[in-house]
Design an enzyme around this catalytic site. Structure first.
Site, PDB file in Angstrom:
ATOM      1  CD  GLN A  19      28.387  39.124  54.885  1.00  0.00           C
ATOM      2  OE1 GLN A  19      27.276  38.881  55.353  1.00  0.00           O
ATOM      3  NE2 GLN A  19      28.833  40.355  54.746  1.00  0.00           N
TER       4      GLN A  19
ATOM      5  CB  CYS B 173      34.159  45.161  49.114  1.00  0.00           C
ATOM      6  SG  CYS B 173      33.907  46.730  49.915  1.00  0.00           S
TER       7      CYS B 173
HETATM    8  C1  LIG Z   1      32.383  42.894  55.555  1.00  0.00           C
HETATM    9  C2  LIG Z   1      33.264  41.822  55.072  1.00  0.00           C
HETATM   10  C3  LIG Z   1      34.650  41.892  55.233  1.00  0.00           C
HETATM   11  C4  LIG Z   1      35.328  43.082  55.834  1.00  0.00           C
HETATM   12  O1  LIG Z   1      34.933  43.291  57.156  1.00  0.00           O
HETATM   13  P1  LIG Z   1      35.350  44.628  57.908  1.00  0.00           P
HETATM   14  O2  LIG Z   1      34.450  44.620  59.095  1.00  0.00           O
HETATM   15  O3  LIG Z   1      35.063  45.754  56.966  1.00  0.00           O
HETATM   16  O4  LIG Z   1      36.772  44.522  58.255  1.00  0.00           O
HETATM   17  C5  LIG Z   1      35.403  40.845  54.775  1.00  0.00           C
HETATM   18  N1  LIG Z   1      34.848  39.774  54.197  1.00  0.00           N
HETATM   19  C6  LIG Z   1      33.526  39.664  54.028  1.00  0.00           C
HETATM   20  C7  LIG Z   1      32.962  38.437  53.399  1.00  0.00           C
HETATM   21  C8  LIG Z   1      32.689  40.693  54.454  1.00  0.00           C
HETATM   22  O5  LIG Z   1      31.372  40.588  54.276  1.00  0.00           O
END
Ligand SMILES: *Cc1c(COP(=O)(O)O)cnc(C)c1O
Length: 421
Positions: free
Chosen positions: A217, A379
């Site tokens: 991010q 997530c």
């Molecule tokens: C989206 C995200 C992930 C996972 O990324 P992927 O592209 O799904 O492997 C991990 N950490 C953060 C902070 C995220 O926003």
């Protein structure tokens, strides 16, 4: 130079941030959803893709599709050059010391799993401690839990303050002689909190621990300098920085990567293979790139970074701060709405819950009005539980969002809340 890059950036000066001109690069922004113009505010889940990046795919498959690093014919040489040009670009993008420290993966998740399975499995022992934060994405929690269950090390959690900032006093107090690793995100996807990773790295190193920074991010919104942070590992994903899915990056310090055992075995990652004497492995970065990689995606990632740098990542971050301020002020007027995550250092993420309205219902109804936001746990279940909720609504901003779109979103939100309450 074959197809690797060098097209004039479409949007010139950050000082004159021209969001309308930049929107023209994104064909998807012209579509409608349920008869309404799309307002796409789910950028923390995935960003949209400019045509310069989309075009890489038809160009690659119509002109120079071939397997790489095997040389021997023109198409392969062209594909290899374009593929390696991305590595070169990523090295500069992160200010890495050497492009051999740039490993291509499927994304942030795979990059973290690589570190856990290669560095973690070979270096961590029962009784060791790994610090992760309450703010982590599941992809920086579960790989450590899986390994801890096998090896028996302990995971300790850095708590957050009420505003969603990490509790740095608690962080300091968590270290002891058994602390081996800190794994933390640079910017939280759920709340937008920007973590002081440089300071966190210095503290980790004082205690003889390493630091892995999840930059998924951060890379779309701010300039990242891995040497300045002094990160031991840094990971990000292509699809969150205007690139394609299926590709991401792991940066690591060279001495660490060189000492680490291979993770996946297969083609590309070997020097010699034998049934009689030990198989030997390729040098960095190929040691960690088993099998045929996502060639077109890697080339497209290079183009996405070129696009991002053409606009200027700092200019994008500044524009998103304008959007965030506008959106925060507007939703704060809504009765019973509570914003989660109000840390002083914050990226363009607005997470909230509304009294008397389920986040899921808000998400479904607002979609009917053409507005795409994210609802759910993002997530980051442990974090949401900490705040006493199961789900939030999250609007997250990108370079191409406009102030008018924020107004449309807020009006739609007001309408939807009126319907469900
Ligand atoms: C989206 C995200 C992930 C996972 O990324 P992927 O592209 O799904 O492997 C991990 N950490 C953060 C902070 C995220 O926003």
């Amino acid at each position: 130079m074959p197809h690797s890059v060098i097209e004039k950036p479409t949007v010139p000066a950050p000082a004159t941030f021209n969001v309308e001109a930049l929107r023209d690069d994104f064909p998807i922004l012209k579509r409608e959803v349920h008869g309404k113009p799309l307002v796409y505010l789910d950028n923390a889940a995935t960003s949209q893709t400019p045509r310069q990046v989309i075009d890489v795919f038809s160009d690659y498959y119509s002109r120079y599709n071939a397997n790489i690093h095997r040389g021997l014919h023109t198409l392969s040489d062209e594909a290899t050059a374009a593929f390696e040009a991305t590595r070169h670009r990523v090295k500069a993008f992160l200010n890495a010391e050497d492009e051999r420290q740039i490993i291509f993966t499927r994304g942030t998740t795979e990059a973290i799993n690589l570190v856990a399975q290669s560095w973690g499995r070979s270096q961590l022992a029962a009784g060791d401690e790994v610090l992760i934060s309450m703010l982590e994405h599941h992809s920086n929690i579960v790989p450590w839990q899986l390994l801890a269950a096998e090896i028996g090390f302990t995971i300790k959690v850095i708590p957050v303050e009420a505003n969603g900032a990490l509790d740095m006093t608690a962080y300091r107090s968590l270290f002891n002689e058994r602390t081996k690793l800190v794994a933390v995100n640079h910017v939280s996807n759920a709340l937008g909190t920007i973590n002081p990773v440089k300071e966190m790295a210095a503290l980790a190193h004082q205690h003889g621990a390493l630091i892995l920074v999840d930059g998924a991010q951060a890379t779309p919104h701010q300039k990242v300098d891995v040497q300045d942070i002094d990160a031991d590992f840094y990971a990000f994903s292509g699809h969150k920085i205007y690139g394609p899915t299926g590709v991401g990056v792991l940066y690591g310090k060279k001495a660490l990567l060189e000492a680490m055992p291979p993770w996946q075995g297969g083609g590309e990652m070997i020097k010699t293979v034998s049934f009689d004497v030990a198989t030997t492995f390729a040098e960095l970065p190929h040691k960690f790139e088993a099998g045929t990689p996502a060639i077109a995606e890697v080339i497209a990632l290079g183009r996405a970074i070129e696009w991002l740098e053409g606009v200027g990542v700092e200019a994008i971050g500044a524009w998103e701060a304008v959007l965030l301020k506008h959106a925060t002020a507007a939703v704060s007027q809504i009765d019973g709405l509570r914003i989660l995550g109000t840390a002083p250092q914050k990226a363009g993420v607005l997470s909230f819950v509304v009294e008397g309205a389920h986040s899921q219902d808000i998400g479904l109804l607002i979609d009917q009005l053409g507005v795409a936001i994210r609802t759910g746990h993002h997530c980051a279940q442990p974090l949401l539980h900490h705040f006493g909720v199961d789900a939030t609504c999250r609007a997250s901003f990108a370079a191409y969002n406009t102030l008018e779109e924020i107004d449309t979103f807020v009006a739609a939100l007001n309408r939807v809340i009126g319907m469900v309450r």
